[in-house]
Design a protein around this motif. Structure first.
Motif, PDB file in Angstrom:
ATOM      1  N   ASN A 163       0.853  -1.188   0.000  1.00 17.63           N
ATOM      2  CA  ASN A 163       0.000   0.000   0.000  1.00 17.63           C
ATOM      3  C   ASN A 163       0.891   1.242   0.000  1.00 17.63           C
ATOM      4  N   ARG A 164       0.300   2.408  -0.024  1.00 21.22           N
ATOM      5  CA  ARG A 164       1.060   3.666  -0.036  1.00 21.22           C
ATOM      6  C   ARG A 164       1.962   3.783   1.197  1.00 21.22           C
ATOM      7  N   THR A 165       1.414   3.438   2.350  1.00 18.44           N
ATOM      8  CA  THR A 165       2.180   3.545   3.598  1.00 18.44           C
ATOM      9  C   THR A 165       3.425   2.676   3.546  1.00 18.44           C
ATOM     10  N   ASP A 166       3.313   1.489   2.992  1.00 14.87           N
ATOM     11  CA  ASP A 166       4.458   0.588   2.874  1.00 14.87           C
ATOM     12  C   ASP A 166       5.577   1.238   2.067  1.00 14.87           C
ATOM     13  N   LEU A 167       5.248   1.863   0.946  1.00 17.62           N
ATOM     14  CA  LEU A 167       6.263   2.540   0.133  1.00 17.62           C
ATOM     15  C   LEU A 167       6.881   3.704   0.901  1.00 17.62           C
ATOM     16  N   ILE A 168       6.065   4.501   1.545  1.00 14.83           N
ATOM     17  CA  ILE A 168       6.567   5.684   2.252  1.00 14.83           C
ATOM     18  C   ILE A 168       7.458   5.267   3.423  1.00 14.83           C
ATOM     19  N   ARG A 169       7.044   4.262   4.192  1.00 17.78           N
ATOM     20  CA  ARG A 169       7.895   3.782   5.298  1.00 17.78           C
ATOM     21  C   ARG A 169       9.223   3.238   4.770  1.00 17.78           C
ATOM     22  N   THR A 170       9.165   2.492   3.679  1.00 19.43           N
ATOM     23  CA  THR A 170      10.386   1.939   3.084  1.00 19.43           C
ATOM     24  C   THR A 170      11.316   3.052   2.638  1.00 19.43           C
ATOM     25  N   ALA A 171      10.772   4.066   1.997  1.00 15.15           N
ATOM     26  CA  ALA A 171      11.589   5.193   1.535  1.00 15.15           C
ATOM     27  C   ALA A 171      12.224   5.928   2.721  1.00 15.15           C
ATOM     28  N   ILE A 172      11.464   6.124   3.773  1.00 15.50           N
ATOM     29  CA  ILE A 172      11.998   6.809   4.960  1.00 15.50           C
ATOM     30  C   ILE A 172      13.099   5.978   5.605  1.00 15.50           C
ATOM     31  N   ARG A 173      12.864   4.678   5.766  1.00 11.74           N
ATOM     32  CA  ARG A 173      13.892   3.816   6.368  1.00 11.74           C
ATOM     33  C   ARG A 173      15.159   3.805   5.525  1.00 11.74           C
ATOM     34  N   ASN A 174      15.004   3.792   4.200  1.00 13.73           N
ATOM     35  CA  ASN A 174      16.181   3.823   3.322  1.00 13.73           C
ATOM     36  C   ASN A 174      16.968   5.118   3.517  1.00 13.73           C
ATOM     37  N   LEU A 198      16.970   7.042   6.214  1.00 13.03           N
ATOM     38  CA  LEU A 198      17.573   7.007   7.548  1.00 13.03           C
ATOM     39  C   LEU A 198      18.823   6.129   7.548  1.00 13.03           C
ATOM     40  N   ALA A 199      18.802   5.041   6.803  1.00 16.99           N
ATOM     41  CA  ALA A 199      19.986   4.174   6.687  1.00 16.99           C
ATOM     42  C   ALA A 199      21.122   4.910   5.988  1.00 16.99           C
ATOM     43  N   VAL A 200      20.799   5.677   4.950  1.00 20.39           N
ATOM     44  CA  VAL A 200      21.818   6.443   4.226  1.00 20.39           C
ATOM     45  C   VAL A 200      22.499   7.447   5.162  1.00 20.39           C
ATOM     46  N   HIS A 201      21.739   8.041   6.057  1.00 24.63           N
ATOM     47  CA  HIS A 201      22.253   9.091   6.940  1.00 24.63           C
ATOM     48  C   HIS A 201      22.532   8.597   8.367  1.00 24.63           C
ATOM     49  N   SER A 202      22.611   7.296   8.567  1.00 22.12           N
ATOM     50  CA  SER A 202      22.737   6.750   9.921  1.00 22.12           C
ATOM     51  C   SER A 202      24.007   7.219  10.635  1.00 22.12           C
ATOM     52  N   ASP A 203      25.111   7.375   9.916  1.00 25.49           N
ATOM     53  CA  ASP A 203      26.346   7.840  10.567  1.00 25.49           C
ATOM     54  C   ASP A 203      26.190   9.257  11.102  1.00 25.49           C
ATOM     55  N   VAL A 204      25.550  10.117  10.336  1.00 29.81           N
ATOM     56  CA  VAL A 204      25.324  11.496  10.781  1.00 29.81           C
ATOM     57  C   VAL A 204      24.418  11.507  12.006  1.00 29.81           C
ATOM     58  N   VAL A 205      23.377  10.691  11.985  1.00 28.58           N
ATOM     59  CA  VAL A 205      22.465  10.612  13.133  1.00 28.58           C
ATOM     60  C   VAL A 205      23.226  10.152  14.377  1.00 28.58           C
ATOM     61  N   LYS A 206      24.017   9.095  14.249  1.00 29.42           N
ATOM     62  CA  LYS A 206      24.777   8.577  15.398  1.00 29.42           C
ATOM     63  C   LYS A 206      25.754   9.613  15.933  1.00 29.42           C
ATOM     64  N   GLN A 207      26.474  10.288  15.042  1.00 30.59           N
ATOM     65  CA  GLN A 207      27.448  11.296  15.463  1.00 30.59           C
ATOM     66  C   GLN A 207      26.759  12.460  16.181  1.00 30.59           C
ATOM     67  N   THR A 208      25.626  12.869  15.666  1.00 26.39           N
ATOM     68  CA  THR A 208      24.895  13.981  16.267  1.00 26.39           C
ATOM     69  C   THR A 208      24.366  13.601  17.643  1.00 26.39           C
ATOM     70  N   ILE A 209      23.880  12.385  17.787  1.00 24.48           N
ATOM     71  CA  ILE A 209      23.384  11.916  19.082  1.00 24.48           C
ATOM     72  C   ILE A 209      24.502  11.947  20.115  1.00 24.48           C
ATOM     73  N   VAL A 210      25.687  11.492  19.734  1.00 26.22           N
ATOM     74  CA  VAL A 210      26.821  11.505  20.657  1.00 26.22           C
ATOM     75  C   VAL A 210      27.245  12.942  20.957  1.00 26.22           C
TER      76      VAL A 210
END
Length: 137
Positions: free
Chosen positions: A39-50, A52-64
């Motif tokens: 469904n639409r939600t499945d595509l949107i969640r998948t796109a968001i997770r992708n 977030l995975a691309v930017h995971s290093d930036v997220v981790k560094q910022t959290i620290v």
């Protein structure tokens, strides 16, 4: 303070509303129709997770760098009373969910919590939220 890593569960979601152009929406519907997504939600969640995975290093560094708690940070009445007795002031900084127990009186929260910064969701009684209104960023 209790800190727990959040794992997605059915009840652990917040609603987000977005506006899409009709062409983008049509393309999403086409991919759903062709069976790429349920469904639409499945595509949107998948796109968001992708993304977030691309930017995971930036997220981790910022959290620290910003000393943020990732996941769930829950505050009980007893924990806040102990902090008040010890003369501690708390800065709540969470990426995920910050939760203040329902039995926490607004006066106790105001006496102990200096600031609240939550990227995600903040659960507390309306009275506690009102008492902390000037400290929520």
């Amino acid at each position: 303070m209790s800190v727990t890593e959040l794992k997605p569960r059915v009840g652990d979601s917040e609603k987000v509303t977005i506006n899409l152009g009709v062409v983008d929406l049509g393309q999403i519907d086409l991919l759903v129709q062709e069976g790429f997504y349920t469904n639409r939600t499945d595509l949107i969640r998948t796109a968001i997770r992708n993304q977030l995975a691309v930017h995971s290093d930036v997220v981790k560094q910022t959290i620290v760098r910003k000393s943020l708690v990732l996941g769930l940070q829950a505050f009980s009445r007893q924990q806040l009373e102990t902090s008040r007795a010890n003369g501690e002031k708390l800065q709540v900084q969470v990426v995920g969910l910050a939760s203040i127990a329902a039995d926490v009186p607004p006066e106790l929260a105001a006496a102990v919590i200096d600031s609240v910064t939550v990227l995600g969701a903040f659960h507390a009684s309306a009275a506690v939220k009102a008492a902390l209104a000037g400290r929520i960023h």
